[in-house]
Design a protein around this motif. Structure first.
Motif, mmCIF file in Angstrom:
data_model
loop_
_atom_site.group_PDB
_atom_site.id
_atom_site.type_symbol
_atom_site.label_atom_id
_atom_site.label_comp_id
_atom_site.label_asym_id
_atom_site.label_seq_id
_atom_site.Cartn_x
_atom_site.Cartn_y
_atom_site.Cartn_z
ATOM 1 N N SER A 87 0.834 -1.200 0.000
ATOM 2 C CA SER A 87 0.000 0.000 0.000
ATOM 3 C C SER A 87 0.870 1.252 0.000
ATOM 4 O O SER A 87 2.021 1.241 0.447
ATOM 5 C CB SER A 87 -0.904 0.025 1.229
ATOM 6 N N TYR A 108 -2.269 -3.229 -6.949
ATOM 7 C CA TYR A 108 -2.740 -1.995 -7.575
ATOM 8 C C TYR A 108 -2.744 -2.127 -9.095
ATOM 9 O O TYR A 108 -1.986 -2.910 -9.665
ATOM 10 C CB TYR A 108 -1.813 -0.833 -7.202
ATOM 11 N N ASN A 110 -3.478 5.115 -7.189
ATOM 12 C CA ASN A 110 -3.354 4.305 -5.995
ATOM 13 C C ASN A 110 -3.886 5.048 -4.780
ATOM 14 O O ASN A 110 -3.705 6.261 -4.652
ATOM 15 C CB ASN A 110 -1.894 3.928 -5.759
ATOM 16 N N PRO A 112 -8.774 -2.481 -3.094
ATOM 17 C CA PRO A 112 -8.313 -1.095 -3.230
ATOM 18 C C PRO A 112 -8.260 -0.617 -4.680
ATOM 19 O O PRO A 112 -8.667 0.518 -4.968
ATOM 20 C CB PRO A 112 -6.925 -1.143 -2.589
#
Length: 458
Positions: free
Chosen positions: A114, A207, A213, A176
């Motif tokens: 992340s 991602y 992102n 995500p």
């Protein structure tokens, strides 16, 4: 003449069966009486600790693992270069449910790979969803500017908890990236475990390379239940969520797969591989995931050496690097196996914890193949309660061999699955949660299967 031939075949088969049962009994005796596996795991967990790829501890584990295999006197011990990602968590994450003037602390952990939140953290309204499809259906009109809260729990109806993990995992893997497409500013995910506790479970997220992102984190299952209940009780604008994380992705670094080998006496160019991954997440010691797996793999070769068993085919123990957040070690091993024109008979992966062994799953094989394997080997393995031989998944690290090395049979070691995801990817994955006898039984079960493959082929 025909009767004599039948009797001769039956006599030979019985002799082989008797020899196999004696050898496998010796394998178990060696594993249960003289095993080095548990103390090796203690050292890896307590003296080295977390081993996220690219970290100093990962390199320390590589050096120690090579020395360990060399101390056992394996025929070959060497390192295999592989470039790996270097993601760092940074300062400990913080999070709060904001309910008017109240700030309720929430156990949280950034998802692997992340990005960070803004320097002062991220505060936004929350929208709770149960699936990626629901995000797509809500669209940008409902998602934009919000933190998406994926809250689909494990399905308790699955006997194998691995199946429940597989059905819930898309929330973390792709959640995500999916939310970002519709303008979300952040994502929080219910931890992928059925256990109801306050330990957040990390794990990698993927991602979109060409997308925007957004920061993503996991919250504990208790926190997820609390947040969900508050959202149902109050109007949406009154409940917000704040989280702050400082993680970053640094340039790739050089690391290594660690490989030990017993060279085959009859077919040195044919290989049976057993392995797990040396890297672990950074929240704990990586005991079950996957310290148990790599040290069981080395123990297989140590058992053979102790029994003076000289395999017909070369047997390798492979400590793969970077399974958790990139799979580069397994990919590199398969690439080099293909480049060197190595013939792999079978590859076994152990990456489901060091719990009581139940059996093995064989990937992409026919029902007839499984029927024959059960007929030949189930009676031999049954006294050790590791005779469940089924069709199923093998493992992430050995998976690339399927494309690169034709003819290899991929096999997954299957221990009891009921406790694994209680600790998986969390700060609970520590040495104290590993049972010595279960660990040793697992090593013996893999050594037994490898012995049978080595003697009789597939």
């Amino acid at each position: 003449m025909k009767l004599k031939l039948i009797l001769l075949v039956l006599f030979s088969a019985n002799q082989l069966y008797a020899q196999d049962t004696v050898t496998i009994r010796k394998i178990y005796d060696e594993a249960l009486v003289n095993s080095k596996c548990y103390e090796n795991l203690r050292y890896l967990c307590k003296n080295i600790g977390p081993r996220l790829s690219g970290s100093d501890n990962a390199q320390k584990a590589v050096v120690w693992s090579k020395k360990l295999m060399e101390s056992y006197g394996f025929d070959k011990v060497y390192l295999q270069e592989v470039m790996v990602p270097h993601w760092v968590r940074g300062a400990k994450e913080t999070a709060f449910i904001i309910d008017g003037k109240n700030r309720i602390p929430v156990p949280i952990a950034a998802l692997g790979m992340s990005i960070a939140t803004p320097k002062d953290g991220l505060t936004a309204n929350i929208i709770e969803v149960q699936s990626l499809k629901e995000v797509e259906e809500l669209g940008e009109n409902k998602i934009k500017g919000k933190i998406v809260f994926y809250n689909r729990p494990f399905d308790p109806k699955f006997i194998s908890t691995g199946e429940a993990y597989g059905r819930s995992g898309d929330q973390r893997f792709m959640g995500p990236a999916t939310a970002a497409k519709y303008g979300a500013v952040g994502v929080i995910v219910r931890s992928l475990t059925e256990s109801l506790d306050d330990y957040p479970h990390t794990g990698a997220t993927l991602y979109n390379k060409d997308g925007k992102n957004i920061p993503a984190a996991a919250i504990s299952t208790k926190a997820a239940n609390k947040l969900s209940a508050m959202l149902k009780m109050r109007k949406l604008p009154l409940v917000k969520f704040y989280f702050k994380q400082d993680c970053q992705l640094l340039p790739d670094v050089l690391s290594y797969n660690v490989i030990g080998e017993l060279t085959g006496t009859e077919h040195p160019g044919k290989f049976i591989t057993v392995g797990g991954h040396l890297d672990s997440w950074d929240l704990a010691e990586g005991a079950h995931d996957d310290g148990t797996g790599v040290l069981q793999s080395a123990e297989v070769l140590r058992i053979f050496k102790a029994l003076n068993y000289k395999p017909k085919n070369s047997v390798r123990a492979v400590f793969f690097m970077n399974e958790e957040n990139g799979h580069n070690g397994g990919t590199k091993y398969a690439e080099l196996a293909a480049k060197n024109k190595e013939e792999h008979i079978a590859a076994i992966e152990t990456d489901e914890g060091g719990f009581t062994p139940r059996g093995f799953s064989f990937e992409d094989v026919s029902a007839d193949f499984i029927k024959k394997i059960n007929k030949r080997w189930k009676p031999i393995l049954e006294p050790y309660e590791t005779d469940r031989l089924t069709i199923g998944h093998s493992g992430t690290d050995i998976g690339p061999l399927k494309e690169k090395v034709p003819g290899v049979v991929l096999i997954g070691f299957r221990p009891d699955s009921q406790r694994y995801f209680d600790i998986h990817h969390s700060s609970n994955d520590v040495f104290e949660n590993v049972n010595k006898r279960e660990l040793e039984l697992g090593a013996a079960s893999m050594a037994s299967l490898i012995y049978l493959i080595d003697q009789h082929g597939l």
